[in-house]
Structure formats: structure tokens, C-alpha cells
Write a protein that holds these residues in place. Structure first.
Motif, short mmCIF file in Angstrom:
data_model
loop_
_atom_site.label_atom_id
_atom_site.label_comp_id
_atom_site.label_asym_id
_atom_site.label_seq_id
_atom_site.Cartn_x
_atom_site.Cartn_y
_atom_site.Cartn_z
N THR A 52 0.55 -1.46 0.19
CA THR A 52 0.44 -0.38 -0.24
C THR A 52 0.71 1.45 0.18
N ARG A 53 1.51 1.37 1.60
CA ARG A 53 2.28 2.49 1.14
C ARG A 53 3.87 2.49 0.57
N ALA A 77 2.02 0.98 -10.91
CA ALA A 77 1.55 0.26 -8.62
C ALA A 77 0.94 -0.90 -8.87
N LEU A 78 2.09 -1.54 -7.80
CA LEU A 78 1.49 -3.30 -8.08
C LEU A 78 0.75 -4.51 -6.81
N ASP A 79 0.15 -4.32 -6.80
CA ASP A 79 -0.66 -5.95 -5.72
C ASP A 79 0.99 -6.70 -6.16
N ILE A 80 0.59 -7.34 -4.95
CA ILE A 80 1.58 -8.43 -4.98
C ILE A 80 0.35 -9.87 -4.13
N THR A 81 -0.79 -9.74 -3.81
CA THR A 81 -1.43 -10.79 -3.32
C THR A 81 -1.19 -12.05 -3.94
N PHE A 82 -1.63 -12.50 -5.00
CA PHE A 82 -1.43 -14.01 -5.49
C PHE A 82 0.00 -14.30 -5.43
N TYR A 83 0.85 -13.31 -5.53
CA TYR A 83 2.25 -13.64 -5.32
C TYR A 83 2.91 -14.68 -4.40
N ARG A 84 2.16 -13.87 -3.73
CA ARG A 84 2.95 -13.79 -2.60
C ARG A 84 2.82 -16.21 -1.58
N ASP A 85 3.69 -16.31 -1.27
CA ASP A 85 4.04 -17.81 -0.40
C ASP A 85 3.78 -17.75 1.34
N ASP A 86 2.88 -16.95 1.20
CA ASP A 86 2.82 -17.12 3.15
C ASP A 86 1.10 -16.49 3.38
N ILE A 112 9.11 0.18 -5.65
CA ILE A 112 9.31 0.89 -3.88
C ILE A 112 8.61 0.36 -2.96
N ASP A 113 8.78 0.32 -1.88
CA ASP A 113 8.24 -0.20 -0.43
C ASP A 113 8.61 0.53 0.60
N ASP A 114 7.78 0.47 1.78
CA ASP A 114 8.17 1.12 2.55
C ASP A 114 9.00 0.91 3.69
N VAL A 115 8.59 -0.95 3.16
CA VAL A 115 9.86 -1.25 4.89
C VAL A 115 10.04 -2.40 4.20
N ILE A 116 11.33 -2.97 4.14
CA ILE A 116 12.04 -4.38 3.70
C ILE A 116 12.25 -5.18 5.66
#
Length: 190
Positions: A52-53, A77-86, A112-116
Motif C-alpha cells: 500500500t505505502r 502500482a503493484l499488488d502482490i497478493t496472489f504472488y505471496r507464499d505466506d 518501491i516499498d516502505d519497509v523491507i
């Protein structure tokens, strides 16, 4: 600058202010300058914010790059929900809208992401990006790197390195989403 600490409503929780609004603005300027320095051809630069951020951060970086260099940068803008393994661990969530209305082939893509933290979000984002072309190079910019990687991913551009305990939480607030700019470290007040 010394960090500012305040107690939350729960007496056992300690909240430390990590970045103020002014510090976030300075960090955006520095990250923008670093991206410019590492990019051979700014006309081929694409910033992809991870929901989101990461999305408003990508927009802020693009505005700053345009201010510094006079070049308009594509932002997606990229949503990665369906690519997650968790997904089984993080629970169900409503996917946001991916908006990448351009081909990424032969582009310099900066995710770009807020926190890694563990790196799993970025691993998923790398998989998702391949649906939109084959970039010449893919880089990563984050506002906060808190360590504790579970996968071998390292950001190219880091706003602030913040060593944390695994149980602590880094919370990023951005004006466009939260109505304020601030980064906090939340932990137990032992």
C-alpha cells in the motif's frame, strides 16, 4: 537527531519516532538523487510502488526526480497478493488494483516499498513484475530496512537502516493514506 519516545495508551507498549515529516522529505530527496545517479537513461526509468505505502512513495520520488531533472517518470502500482507464499500466515486480504499500463521490457524498473523485513514481499513483487515485460534491470528502493531477511534480497536504495528485534513493528504513515507523515518503531516497553 535523537529519536523521540512516547508511551502509547497501553503502558506496556513503547513507541519511538524514527522519522519526522521533515526527515521523510529529506530522505525522499536523497533517494531520488541516488536513483538519478544510478540510472543511465532517465527516459527509460519506471517506478513501481508496491501496495500500500510503496505507491505514494513512488509518486513522491517521481515528483522529486522531475523537480531535480525535469524528466517525467512513469509510475505504476503493484499488488502482490496472489504472488505471496505466506497467505496462510498473513490471512485473507482484499487485493488492491495493479496499475501498470505500460510495457516494462528494456526499462530500468525501481520497485518501491516502505519497509523491507523478511524480503518475501519483494520476492513476490519480482515474480509479479514479469507479467508486464522483461526489464533491462530491476532495482529496489525502500524507506526503511529493518533487517531479518529470510530470502537473499538487498535494497539498492535505503532511506534508513533500522536494526530491530523481530517482535518489534515498524509503522510508516504517509499523508496520502494516513493523513500524516511519520515512521515509528513499536515495541514492548520492558
Amino acid at each position: 537527531m535523537p529519536s523521540r519516545t512516547h508511551e502509547s495508551m497501553n503502558a506496556s507498549t513503547k513507541v519511538v519516532d524514527i522519522l519526522s515529516p521533515q526527515e521523510i522529505r529529506r530522505t525522499i530527496t536523497r533517494l531520488s538523487s541516488q536513483i538519478i545517479e544510478r540510472t543511465r537513461d532517465l527516459s527509460r526509468l519506471v517506478l513501481i510502488g508496491i501496495h500500500t505505502r510503496g505507491v505514494p512513495l513512488a509518486e513522491l520520488l517521481a515528483k522529486q526526480i522531475e523537480t531535480l531533472e525535469g524528466v517525467s517518470v512513469l509510475v505504476g502500482a503493484l499488488d502482490i497478493t496472489f504472488y505471496r507464499d505466506d497467505l496462510d500466515q498473513i490471512g485473507l486480504r482484499t487485493p488492491a488494483k495493479t496499475d501498470i499500463p505500460f510495457d516494462l521490457t528494456d526499462k530500468t524498473v525501481v520497485l518501491i516499498d516502505d519497509v523491507i523485513f523478511k524480503g518475501r514481499t519483494i520476492r513476490a513483487a519480482l515474480n509479479a513484475v514479469t507479467e508486464y515485460g522483461r526489464p533491462e534491470v530491476t532495482r529496489l528502493a525502500v524507506l526503511v530496512d529493518r533487517g531479518h531477511r529470510e530470502v537473499p534480497i538487498h535494497p539498492d536504495f535505503i532511506g534508513k537502516k533500522l536494526p530491530t528485534a523481530k517482535e518489534e513493528i515498524v509503522k510508516v504513515y504517509l499523508q496520502d493514506i494516513d493523513g500524516k507523515d511519520r515512521v515509528e518503531l513499536i515495541g514492548t516497553g520492558n
